[in-house]
Design a protein around this motif. Structure first.
Motif, short mmCIF file in Angstrom:
data_model
loop_
_atom_site.label_atom_id
_atom_site.label_comp_id
_atom_site.label_asym_id
_atom_site.label_seq_id
_atom_site.Cartn_x
_atom_site.Cartn_y
_atom_site.Cartn_z
N GLU A 124 -7.60 1.90 -5.59
CA GLU A 124 -7.28 3.13 -4.89
C GLU A 124 -8.54 3.70 -4.27
N SER A 152 -4.76 9.71 -2.68
CA SER A 152 -5.39 8.40 -2.55
C SER A 152 -4.44 7.41 -1.90
N ILE A 153 -5.02 6.33 -1.43
CA ILE A 153 -4.27 5.18 -0.94
C ILE A 153 -4.42 4.10 -2.01
N ASP A 154 -3.29 3.60 -2.49
CA ASP A 154 -3.30 2.51 -3.47
C ASP A 154 -2.91 1.21 -2.77
N ALA A 157 0.85 -1.19 0.00
CA ALA A 157 0.00 0.00 0.00
C ALA A 157 0.88 1.23 0.00
N SER A 158 0.41 2.26 -0.66
CA SER A 158 1.15 3.52 -0.69
C SER A 158 0.15 4.67 -0.81
N SER A 159 0.63 5.84 -0.50
CA SER A 159 -0.19 7.04 -0.55
C SER A 159 0.41 7.99 -1.59
N HIS A 160 -0.42 8.47 -2.48
CA HIS A 160 0.02 9.50 -3.42
C HIS A 160 -1.18 10.14 -4.11
N GLY A 174 -13.43 5.35 -5.52
CA GLY A 174 -12.12 4.89 -5.99
C GLY A 174 -12.20 4.22 -7.34
N THR A 213 -4.80 -3.61 -8.51
CA THR A 213 -4.63 -2.39 -7.72
C THR A 213 -5.98 -1.73 -7.52
#
Length: 150
Positions: free
Chosen positions: A123, A52-54, A46-49, A106, A121
């Motif tokens: 988001e 959004s959170i993916d 998971a990552s944030s950019h 999302g 994926t």
């Protein structure tokens, strides 16, 4: 098979129905685990950019051909037509996942290469200080603030 959990603990919150997001994750992980051969790998990141959170569920399974990839989120669509319901699944799990993710504002998509695995994926918008995305809560169901370990 190795199941990795590489989710960082410092991701911002999203406003989402915990049970529905759990349903999305369960479906993606269940598919990945069922389709990845012994000795393969399933990872969750998971990552944030960009607001959004993916969340990515990736595997080293058989992969999906370009011909089938645009259809994997359609109801009752099966990449492997030889599989029956007895083998697991009804062909609606990814369609449900798409509906849930979209109801939360999302999007969801798949990337794949035959013989190299797949990555699914989704988001979700990061919650604003005044509520959900844009200050509104998703209309899919009563919402709960969900974090990585939510």
């Amino acid at each position: 098979m190795t199941l990795d959990d590489d989710l960082p603990g410092d991701l911002p919150p999203v406003f989402a129905d915990r049970e529905r997001v759990h349903q999305v994750l369960f479906n993606l992980l269940d598919n990945a685990v069922r389709l990845t051969p012994t000795g393969g790998r399933v990872s969750v990141t998971a990552s944030s950019h960009n607001g959004s959170i993916d969340v990515v569920v990736a595997d080293t399974g058989p992969g999906i051909t370009a011909e089938h990839l645009p259809h994997v989120f359609e109801r009752f669509y099966r990449v492997d037509e030889s599989r029956s319901r007895d083998d697991g699944g009804t062909g609606i799990g990814l369609a449900i996942a798409r509906s849930v993710v979209e109801a939360h504002g999302g999007r969801i998509w798949a990337d794949s290469e035959p013989g190299r695995g797949s990555a699914f994926t989704f988001e979700l918008p990061i919650a604003s200080a005044s509520g959900g995305p844009g200050g509104e809560r998703p209309s899919a169901a009563p919402s709960k603030e969900t974090r990585r370990n939510g």
